[in-house]
Enzyme design. Structure first.
Site, PDB file in Angstrom:
ATOM      1  N   GLU A   1      20.357  12.240  22.746  1.00  0.00           N
ATOM      2  CA  GLU A   1      21.816  12.297  22.852  1.00  0.00           C
ATOM      3  C   GLU A   1      22.464  11.536  21.699  1.00  0.00           C
ATOM      4  O   GLU A   1      22.047  10.437  21.342  1.00  0.00           O
ATOM      5  CB  GLU A   1      22.270  11.702  24.186  1.00  0.00           C
ATOM      6  CG  GLU A   1      23.787  11.759  24.393  1.00  0.00           C
ATOM      7  CD  GLU A   1      24.167  11.514  25.834  1.00  0.00           C
ATOM      8  OE1 GLU A   1      23.675  12.281  26.693  1.00  0.00           O
ATOM      9  OE2 GLU A   1      24.919  10.562  26.094  1.00  0.00           O
TER      10      GLU A   1
ATOM     11  N   PRO B   1      30.326   9.939  15.243  1.00  0.00           N
ATOM     12  CA  PRO B   1      30.669   8.663  14.614  1.00  0.00           C
ATOM     13  C   PRO B   1      32.172   8.524  14.399  1.00  0.00           C
ATOM     14  O   PRO B   1      32.906   9.512  14.312  1.00  0.00           O
ATOM     15  CB  PRO B   1      29.924   8.716  13.273  1.00  0.00           C
ATOM     16  CG  PRO B   1      28.794   9.656  13.518  1.00  0.00           C
ATOM     17  CD  PRO B   1      29.361  10.707  14.443  1.00  0.00           C
ATOM     18  N   LYS B   2      32.611   7.280  14.284  1.00  0.00           N
ATOM     19  CA  LYS B   2      34.036   7.005  14.160  1.00  0.00           C
ATOM     20  C   LYS B   2      34.548   7.110  12.731  1.00  0.00           C
ATOM     21  O   LYS B   2      35.754   7.202  12.518  1.00  0.00           O
ATOM     22  CB  LYS B   2      34.336   5.603  14.706  1.00  0.00           C
ATOM     23  CG  LYS B   2      34.207   5.495  16.211  1.00  0.00           C
ATOM     24  CD  LYS B   2      34.615   4.117  16.691  1.00  0.00           C
ATOM     25  CE  LYS B   2      34.529   4.057  18.211  1.00  0.00           C
ATOM     26  NZ  LYS B   2      35.524   4.904  18.850  1.00  0.00           N
TER      27      LYS B   2
ATOM     28  N   ARG C   1      32.679  14.880  35.154  1.00  0.00           N
ATOM     29  CA  ARG C   1      34.029  14.570  35.613  1.00  0.00           C
ATOM     30  C   ARG C   1      34.795  13.775  34.569  1.00  0.00           C
ATOM     31  O   ARG C   1      35.947  14.049  34.277  1.00  0.00           O
ATOM     32  CB  ARG C   1      33.986  13.776  36.927  1.00  0.00           C
ATOM     33  CG  ARG C   1      35.367  13.569  37.534  1.00  0.00           C
ATOM     34  CD  ARG C   1      35.343  12.687  38.762  1.00  0.00           C
ATOM     35  NE  ARG C   1      35.191  11.270  38.430  1.00  0.00           N
ATOM     36  CZ  ARG C   1      35.443  10.277  39.283  1.00  0.00           C
ATOM     37  NH1 ARG C   1      35.824  10.539  40.509  1.00  0.00           N
ATOM     38  NH2 ARG C   1      35.277   9.027  38.922  1.00  0.00           N
TER      39      ARG C   1
ATOM     40  N   ASP D   1      26.491   9.791  47.355  1.00  0.00           N
ATOM     41  CA  ASP D   1      26.777  10.790  46.317  1.00  0.00           C
ATOM     42  C   ASP D   1      26.255  12.180  46.670  1.00  0.00           C
ATOM     43  O   ASP D   1      26.684  13.168  46.075  1.00  0.00           O
ATOM     44  CB  ASP D   1      26.119  10.378  44.991  1.00  0.00           C
ATOM     45  CG  ASP D   1      26.634   9.058  44.465  1.00  0.00           C
ATOM     46  OD1 ASP D   1      27.687   8.607  44.940  1.00  0.00           O
ATOM     47  OD2 ASP D   1      25.978   8.479  43.580  1.00  0.00           O
TER      48      ASP D   1
END
Length: 668
Positions: free
Chosen positions: A27, A31-32, A118, A186
């Site tokens: 995963e 990047p910023k 979600r 859950d």
């Protein structure tokens, strides 16, 4: 037909594996910074060649906050690197138009896999405000739960997408009701979203392997039988540092067994030792899960945090890296095709006929239209490249002397001089790391978030109606009376406590601090408070502070800072205005000298990293504002403050003068 050969759906690829096979996925998050994206591209190329994951996941920020960057990264993975890609998609705080746009974009990129999540708990809709995006044009679907998103995907796209859903081996951590965190609580929700059309289940990270195995057994034996044969993929996070481990487990509410915690705490002052012990721990978890029965191939999902060394070691140690056939390199004209498993080709690679080979070539040339007469060969750094001319029949064929998988794996594990390309950002430190690193910024990669539900945010910060109320929140946090502020979900550490008096004085002045560090001049790396990195080293820090300041006071402070040659400052506001006395500076504010190593610099502040954080810091004001009814006094106050204040970062270079920064700021 070629379309029958390439199985881009995750479940198709799993079904094609032998029943006793193991596989893994990785995963990544967008990047910023632009350089972070460039370097991640090089890292992805190297990891795909060396590790050969069955598929990769690309995260999606809450409310679509990283939509453009997520799709850009997904395109690189799917179309340019030829990796089967699963795009995350959150649905709360988004309306149908944004969901439609994301799904259509994914389809256009050839992405066949969606992780339906979600996301952050709904905020605005609790008070009747429209969610982010365009006005809704179809009220048939509203997205409150992941099951709503799964149903919508199936209604609109049929079985085009392979859909995954999340599960929580230790129970979902609802901040509003932490006492009911339980897998049994859950279960109805997981059953519902699976029945709605989920194809596979992927879990939250965990370290308690017994809790996971009990959870998997609970699913497999559930009376509904919806989990009897569905792929259940455990999620694992390599240990990158002790501080990151503590933070992520706090946010995810994943428990760390006492035996594991003791092993890590014994070496927590030595970052390299923490990584090494972490590799051992994750390897043991993988082996225990591999030893249990499964109705099909056994998979593992790794949350990489955009780093590679630790996960490469784990995968090699656990024998999860699939073999490749050397002959395949002479048959296929792009390294990306190496990721096509040999068993997917009729008769294996040696049995592939010319028609199939030509289909492979046609597909690759169609998804990457770069010219092949001039070949750009990445040097594995992701930041520099060399150009070579090559005959047309050799264009794109890596030479084994450099690009063998054995060599690439060694580089990913940090071996040799080229191994620096995999380990130069091996000391991640949140947004204070090197802005060129793919791991720079928030470690979860899910975009701006308060990391708190509406009820928890109100419990922590109440209903401020004047600036003094906000000031008291910052002061209470510094005093240790409040566990979090919107810009930091953690309390003060011992290092920051050493400058608590100075920070309190700044905050009483109305300069609200969000980050700081004291001066450190050559303290041993094993020091309990200030130490980090390998043993027998020495660490250094320049004093630094960052705070919000009213615009009416900023100009006076700016003039004072601009005449001092010992400091570098960066400043900006919510409207996009920015200022600095040295915009070209690259300020190393934390570094260490260790035996047998180059100087290690885990903390760098420069204009590009400040501006990336500037946008996020002011977005957090907006997130906090959205907790409250739009027309409430609190929402109005937070909006006014956001539009007024400046964010200022100041570094003092005279780190041998312990109090220099504080004298400069606090003197009248």
């Amino acid at each position: 037909m070629w379309t029958a050969l390439v199985m881009e759906k995750i479940t198709d690829k799993i079904a094609a594996l032998p029943g006793d096979a193991n596989y893994f996925s990785l995963e990544f998050f967008p990047p910023k910074t632009p350089m972070g994206s460039v370097n991640l591209r090089g890292r992805l190329e190297r990891m795909s060649r060396a590790l050969r994951p069955l598929f990769v996941n690309v995260t999606w920020g809450a409310g679509g906050s990283t939509a453009a960057k997520s799709l850009e990264l997904a395109e690189i993975c799917q179309r340019q690197l030829g990796l089967t890609t699963c795009l995350h998609l959150t649905c709360t705080n988004m309306n149908k138009s944004l969901v439609d746009e994301a799904l259509d974009d994914a389809k256009a990129l050839g992405i066949r896999n969606i992780m339906a999540l979600r996301g952050d708990p709904p905020r605005n809709d609790e008070y009747g405000e429209e969610p982010m995006g365009h006005p809704p044009d179809d009220m048939e679907f509203t997205f409150t739960w992941a099951a709503d998103l799964v149903r919508y995907i199936r209604k609109r796209h049929g079985d085009y997408f392979c859909v995954g859903v999340a599960a929580y081996p230790e129970g979902h951590a609802d901040e509003s009701y932490p006492e009911i965190q339980s897998p049994l609580h859950d279960m109805p929700y997981l059953v519902e979203k699976t029945k709605a059309g989920a194809d596979f289940v992927m879990t939250q990270l965990f370290f308690d392997v017994k809790a996971y195995l009990d959870f998997e057994k609970l699913l497999r034996t559930h009376p509904s039988e919806v989990f009897k044969s569905i792929p259940i993929i455990p999620g694992l996070m390599p240990v990158q540092s002790y501080s990151i481990l503590k933070r992520t487990t706090k946010l995810s509410h994943a428990k760390i067994p006492e035996e594991i915690l003791a092993r890590l705490e014994a070496v927590k002052g030595d970052d390299e030792a923490v990584k090494s012990v972490g590799v051992d721990i994750l390897g043991e978890i993988v082996e225990k899960i591999k030893d249990t029965q499964s109705p099909g191939p056994r998979g593992f999902h790794f949350y990489t945090l955009n780093l590679e060394k630790a996960v490469a070691f784990i995968l090699e140690r656990c024998d999860l890296i699939p073999p490749s056939t050397p002959a395949s390199r002479s048959l296929i004209d792009s390294a990306a095709v190496e990721d096509i498993d040999d068993h997917l080709l009729p008769g294996g690679v040696n049995g592939v006929n010319n028609e199939v080979r030509m289909a492979i070539r046609r597909r690759l040339s169609s998804v990457n239209s770069d010219p092949h007469n001039l070949v750009i060969v990445d040097n594995l750094a992701g930041s520099r490249a060399r150009a070579f001319e090559a005959p047309a029949d050799e264009a794109g064929i890596p030479k084994d002397s450099v690009n063998t998988r054995a060599n690439t794996l060694a580089i990913s594990e940090g071996q040799g001089s080229l191994g620096r390309e995999a380990t130069w950002d091996d000391y991640p430190n949140g947004r204070w790391g090197d802005a060129r690193s793919p791991a720079y910024g928030e470690i979860d990669g899910y975009g701006v978030s308060l990391h708190a539900s509406v009820s928890q945010a109100i419990k922590l910060w109440g209903h401020p109606t004047q600036r003094e109320d906000i000031a008291n929140i910052f002061l209470s946090h510094l005093a240790g009376e409040l566990e979090a502020i919107p810009w930091s979900e953690e309390g003060l550490n011992e290092e920051t406590a050493s400058i608590r008096s100075e920070l309190l004085q700044l905050n009483r002045r109305g300069w609200w601090t969000v980050a700081s560090q004291p001066a450190v001049n050559g303290i041993r790396s094993d020091d309990r408070i200030y130490g980090w990195g390998p043993k027998n080293g020495f660490v250094f820090q320049k004093p630094f502070v960052e705070f919000f300041i009213p615009s009416s006071e900023w100009e006076g402070l700016r003039q004072k800072l601009a005449t001092n040659d010992d400091i570098t400052f960066y400043a900006g506001n919510s409207e996009g205005s920015s200022d600095s006395n040295n915009a070209d500076a690259v300020d190393a504010v934390t570094w260490g000298a260790f035996p047998g190593k180059e100087i290690v610099t885990p903390t760098i502040i420069e204009e590009i990293s400040f501006k990336a954080w500037l946008e996020e810091a002011f977005s957090i004001w907006s997130e906090w504002q959205r907790v409250y009814p739009p027309q409430s006094p609190t929402a109005k106050l937070l909006r006014e403050v956001k539009e007024d204040v400046w964010l200022v970062s100041i570094i003092h270079h005279a780190y041998i003068e312990k109090d220099a920064l504080w004298k400069l700021l606090l003197e009248h």
